[in-house]
Design an enzyme around this catalytic site. Structure first.
Site, short mmCIF file in Angstrom:
data_model
loop_
_atom_site.label_atom_id
_atom_site.label_comp_id
_atom_site.label_asym_id
_atom_site.label_seq_id
_atom_site.Cartn_x
_atom_site.Cartn_y
_atom_site.Cartn_z
N HIS A 146 0.81 -1.29 0.30
CA HIS A 146 -0.46 -0.08 -0.06
C HIS A 146 1.14 1.24 0.11
O HIS A 146 1.28 1.78 0.95
CB HIS A 146 -0.97 -0.04 1.18
N GLU A 233 -0.70 1.20 -5.97
CA GLU A 233 -0.51 0.20 -4.23
C GLU A 233 -0.44 -0.76 -5.91
O GLU A 233 -1.18 -0.99 -6.97
CB GLU A 233 -0.94 -0.08 -4.12
#
EC number: 5.1.3.15
Length: 267
Positions: A146, A233
């Site tokens: 992330h 991400e």
């Protein structure tokens, strides 16, 4: 919850054992790559650096109930295994077993002997690899890296490589681009630099920015913090979640490079 600083001929960086989260990577002669909110709290939902999402992403897959967003492994300290010098780069390694997260809601849905290994090499480029191993039971896992990129002004950013026209993010945005990595990596193009993201063992790209209104409701975002970041991400999520057989494993790797708009990619 230890923090670790890295300094070598190619870069400086900072990491913390909580979630094996990379907080900073600043290559020599380039711009700091990663964004962290000014009021970031490691004991709450952490907005910044490269949190690891596993064994689920977001609120999980269709038909699978989870108690909170983005999995289990970011909530606990990983076991630091050591550091290694690699010709101008520095490699750090962490491991985590399922017993370390067994006390968290949602852990009971996964094998008790599930294991994780995370390797991060800091140099002129940043290389990370997440391996998930299930020794005795088959399991389906989502995973994502992330990554919060520092972009100075998100309104001046473009994401290339998602298929079709470049993606312009001007405010709140949350989208999964399924299979975007099947044809190669993605680039974040900023006025002064290009951030290149490549991956192996990952198919999907998630692009997120909270926008001003949502950011105002988050405890750790202050002022215009939201406009200084863009999450791009890599992962295998929802319908692309990975099926790991009993005795099997899966590795997802990511490489980040930074280049000025007038020079080739560093590393």
């Amino acid at each position: 919850m230890a923090k670790r600083s890295i300094s070598n001929a190619s870069c400086t960086a900072t990491v913390m054992d909580r979630g094996a989260t990379i907080l900073s990577w600043h290559p020599e002669g380039a711009h700091e790559a990663l964004f962290v909110t000014r009021d970031a709290n490691p004991d709450a939902e952490f907005h910044g650096g490269i949190p690891i999402c596993a064994p689920w992403f977001g609120m999980g897959r269709e038909g699978v109930e989870v108690p909170h967003k983005h999995g289990l492994v970011r909530w606990v300290d990983w076991d630091f295994q050591g550091v290694k010098d690699l010709n101008g780069a520095t490699e750090l390694t962490w491991t985590l077993d399922q017993e370390s997260v067994a006390h968290l809601p949602g852990a009971e849905a996964y094998p008790r002997d599930l294991r994780y290994r995370y390797e991060a090499t800091f140099g002129a480029r940043l290389d990370v690899a997440l391996t998930i191993e299930s020794p005795t039971e088959p399991v389906v896992v989502d995973s994502a890296l992330h990554t919060y990129f520092l972009v100075n002004n998100v309104r001046q950013s473009e994401v290339h490589g998602l298929g079709g026209a470049p993606l312009e993010v001007r405010g709140a945005h949350d989208a999964i681009h399924f299979g975007a990595l099947d044809d190669g990596g993605v680039d974040i193009r900023l006025p002064d630099r290009i951030i290149s993201v490549e991956a192996e063992g990952a198919r999907d790209v998630i692009v997120w920015n909270p926008g001003q209104e949502y950011a105002e409701g988050l405890d750790d975002f202050a002022g215009e913090d939201w406009a200084r970041m863009l999450c791009v991400e890599v992962g295998n999520v929802q319908r692309h979640a990975i099926e790991i057989p009993a005795g099997g494993s899966h590795t997802m790797a990511m490489t980040i490079r930074i280049a000025s708009r007038s020079h080739s990619l560093i590393g």
